[in-house]
Design an enzyme around this catalytic site. Structure first.
Site, PDB file in Angstrom:
ATOM      1  N   LYS A 116       3.742 -45.024  38.452  1.00 43.66           N
ATOM      2  CA  LYS A 116       2.630 -45.507  37.622  1.00 43.66           C
ATOM      3  C   LYS A 116       2.194 -46.905  38.028  1.00 43.66           C
ATOM      4  O   LYS A 116       1.033 -47.251  37.886  1.00 43.66           O
ATOM      5  CB  LYS A 116       2.979 -45.433  36.133  1.00 43.66           C
ATOM      6  CG  LYS A 116       3.079 -43.988  35.652  1.00 43.66           C
ATOM      7  CD  LYS A 116       2.541 -43.755  34.257  1.00 43.66           C
ATOM      8  CE  LYS A 116       2.416 -42.256  34.019  1.00 43.66           C
ATOM      9  NZ  LYS A 116       2.126 -41.871  32.664  1.00 43.66           N
ATOM     10  N   LYS A 198       2.968 -33.341  40.351  1.00 42.61           N
ATOM     11  CA  LYS A 198       3.028 -32.586  39.093  1.00 42.61           C
ATOM     12  C   LYS A 198       1.659 -32.561  38.404  1.00 42.61           C
ATOM     13  O   LYS A 198       0.866 -33.488  38.554  1.00 42.61           O
ATOM     14  CB  LYS A 198       4.115 -33.143  38.162  1.00 42.61           C
ATOM     15  CG  LYS A 198       3.758 -34.418  37.458  1.00 42.61           C
ATOM     16  CD  LYS A 198       4.636 -34.647  36.219  1.00 42.61           C
ATOM     17  CE  LYS A 198       4.065 -35.789  35.408  1.00 42.61           C
ATOM     18  NZ  LYS A 198       4.552 -35.925  34.069  1.00 42.61           N
ATOM     19  N   LYS A 201      -1.704 -34.883  32.635  1.00 39.96           N
ATOM     20  CA  LYS A 201      -2.828 -35.089  31.740  1.00 39.96           C
ATOM     21  C   LYS A 201      -3.819 -36.082  32.308  1.00 39.96           C
ATOM     22  O   LYS A 201      -5.002 -35.979  32.137  1.00 39.96           O
ATOM     23  CB  LYS A 201      -2.326 -35.707  30.430  1.00 39.96           C
ATOM     24  CG  LYS A 201      -1.846 -34.740  29.419  1.00 39.96           C
ATOM     25  CD  LYS A 201      -1.681 -35.498  28.106  1.00 39.96           C
ATOM     26  CE  LYS A 201      -0.285 -35.345  27.570  1.00 39.96           C
ATOM     27  NZ  LYS A 201       0.632 -36.370  28.046  1.00 39.96           N
TER      28      LYS A 201
HETATM   29  P1  ATP Z   1       0.714 -38.616  31.698  1.00 42.04           P
HETATM   30  O1  ATP Z   1      -0.184 -37.957  32.691  1.00 42.04           O
HETATM   31  O2  ATP Z   1      -0.017 -39.475  30.716  1.00 42.04           O
HETATM   32  O3  ATP Z   1       1.899 -39.274  32.314  1.00 42.04           O
HETATM   33  P2  ATP Z   1       2.007 -36.107  31.224  1.00 42.04           P
HETATM   34  O4  ATP Z   1       1.027 -34.995  31.293  1.00 42.04           O
HETATM   35  O5  ATP Z   1       2.882 -36.334  32.375  1.00 42.04           O
HETATM   36  O6  ATP Z   1       1.276 -37.438  30.789  1.00 42.04           O
HETATM   37  P3  ATP Z   1       3.880 -36.546  29.014  1.00 42.04           P
HETATM   38  O7  ATP Z   1       3.311 -36.810  27.677  1.00 42.04           O
HETATM   39  O8  ATP Z   1       4.380 -37.696  29.780  1.00 42.04           O
HETATM   40  O9  ATP Z   1       2.839 -35.749  29.926  1.00 42.04           O
HETATM   41  O10 ATP Z   1       5.003 -35.430  28.872  1.00 42.04           O
HETATM   42  C1  ATP Z   1       5.200 -34.608  27.750  1.00 42.04           C
HETATM   43  C2  ATP Z   1       6.183 -33.529  28.075  1.00 42.04           C
HETATM   44  O11 ATP Z   1       5.605 -32.616  29.016  1.00 42.04           O
HETATM   45  C3  ATP Z   1       7.462 -34.044  28.728  1.00 42.04           C
HETATM   46  O12 ATP Z   1       8.560 -33.315  28.232  1.00 42.04           O
HETATM   47  C4  ATP Z   1       7.273 -33.748  30.184  1.00 42.04           C
HETATM   48  O13 ATP Z   1       8.491 -33.564  30.854  1.00 42.04           O
HETATM   49  C5  ATP Z   1       6.470 -32.461  30.132  1.00 42.04           C
HETATM   50  N1  ATP Z   1       5.639 -32.304  31.324  1.00 42.04           N
HETATM   51  C6  ATP Z   1       4.635 -33.131  31.710  1.00 42.04           C
HETATM   52  N2  ATP Z   1       4.060 -32.683  32.841  1.00 42.04           N
HETATM   53  C7  ATP Z   1       4.712 -31.555  33.180  1.00 42.04           C
HETATM   54  C8  ATP Z   1       4.584 -30.615  34.249  1.00 42.04           C
HETATM   55  N3  ATP Z   1       3.661 -30.768  35.174  1.00 42.04           N
HETATM   56  N4  ATP Z   1       5.434 -29.567  34.283  1.00 42.04           N
HETATM   57  C9  ATP Z   1       6.374 -29.386  33.331  1.00 42.04           C
HETATM   58  N5  ATP Z   1       6.559 -30.238  32.303  1.00 42.04           N
HETATM   59  C10 ATP Z   1       5.744 -31.304  32.208  1.00 42.04           C
END
Ligand code: ATP
Ligand code: LTN
Length: 332
Positions: A116, A198, A201
């Protein structure tokens, strides 16, 4: 005979954008499945989102949208607590305390911080660095036994455990040392456009990420455009990250094994495969979208749900916070 006490499950998700298929398969789906067997406590981790600059109006909308989307996935307010982190002041308070029991070196090793800070080079703030202490506070306040998360959170979870063990070593058993719960299927959903990263969001490439609230047409378009390879064989293997990802998604939404999927698509092209995966995802998300449309219209009901959960979460977490503060030497 004394009835066995249910174990406590805690997890949280950031309302940093609209909920993705990755969030659902990696985390929220398990939250839903755990509700009957465990005492489940879930939070919308809005304090975490300001480690990256947010637009106020967008942030307000994201918080309510995420709350409604997660409830639409099947979180039942009668069974589980689902509250908003910033409404429960104990989180920020314990986070400060844990900051003082976490080493600079430990935080420097966190890969999410490195990723990040590379992505937001103009705003490498202290919150981004100490984010795992807030996450540890979230978990430890509720004496959680188990934390269902996607694979990307494994390192943060390990650190939470280390912090708990260290604190307990200094002051007796204040915190339960939590176990992670990472699903076998769907733990790491990758971007459809860059399957080495990955699905996230906050991805700028909109075609890489499927959102729970995307229309069926948009979902189909994203799957049809998904990056694959030139081999044209549906097979799980090295150098086939795009196909591996699509196979994993298909497996996670249908429950079919990778071998069964290879058989199903023997002699068929990628076009057929992508369409089938897209359709399976559309069907899996359809009831969620319908429920979301109902919930988001009823702001009063949503508010009633989170206010009630906020209150219970505060009562519960205050006990742990007071215990920790007393042990440290604060006069309460
Ligand atoms: P950001 O993009 O703002 O970092 P994010 O989409 O990575 O957000 P988080 O809110 O950080 O999502 O994660 C919420 C949950 O979703 C966590 O348990 C995380 O491990 C899971 N998660 C996030 N992205 C993935 C993915 N691509 N595959 C599986 N699990 C995920
Ligand atoms: N950091 C997590 C979200 C999160 C979390 C938590 C997950 C905040 N607090 C406590 C589990 C337990 C993420 O997914 N980025």
């Amino acid at each position: 005979m004394e009835t066995e006490k249910k174990k406590i499950v805690f997890s949280a998700i950031q309302p940093s954008g609209t909920i993705t298929l990755g969030n659902y398969l990696g985390a929220v789906r398990n939250w839903v499945n755990m509700q009957d067997e465990y005492n489940c406590i879930y939070a919308l981790a809005d304090l975490h989102t300001i480690t990256v600059r947010q637009e106020p109006a967008v942030m307000r909308k994201n918080i309510l949208d995420a709350y409604a989307s997660i409830m639409a996935c099947g979180i039942d307010p009668e069974k589980s607590l689902f509250f908003i982190q910033s409404h429960v002041h104990t989180h920020a308070e314990l986070a400060w305390i844990l900051n003082c029991y976490t080493q600079f070196g430990e935080l420097s090793r966190m890969t999410q911080f490195k990723d990040k800070s590379a992505k937001h080079a103009d705003n490498i703030n202290a919150g981004l660095f100490t984010y795992p202490c807030l996450m540890a506070a979230d978990i430890l306040l509720y004496q959680a036994d188990m934390v269902p998360v996607g694979a990307d959170q494994k390192q943060h979870l390990e650190l939470s455990r280390d912090i708990a063990v260290r604190f307990n070593g200094l002051y007796d058993n204040v915190f339960k040392v939590p176990e992670g719960f990472i699903p076998k299927n769907g733990a790491r959903v990758m971007s459809l456009q860059d399957p080495t990263r990955k699905m996230s969001k906050s991805d700028e490439n909109v075609n890489g990420c499927v959102h729970l609230l995307d229309t069926p047409e948009v979902i189909m378009k994203k799957f049809k455009r998904a990056v694959t390879d030139s081999e044209a064989v549906v097979r799980y293997g090295e150098g086939k990250e795009g196909i591996n990802n699509l196979m994993s998604i298909y497996s996670a939404v249908t429950g079919k094994t990778l071998e069964a999927i290879e058989k199903e698509f023997e002699g068929k092209g990628y076009g057929d495969f992508k369409t089938t995966v897209g359709e399976a995802v559309v069907e899996a998300l359809r009831p969620i979208k319908t429920r979301y449309e109902q919930l988001i219209k009823d702001k009063a009901y949503l508010e009633e749900c989170y206010r009630k959960a906020d209150e219970t979460a505060l009562r519960f977490s205050q006990r742990t916070l007071s215990k920790a503060m007393k042990k440290i030497g604060f006069v309460l």
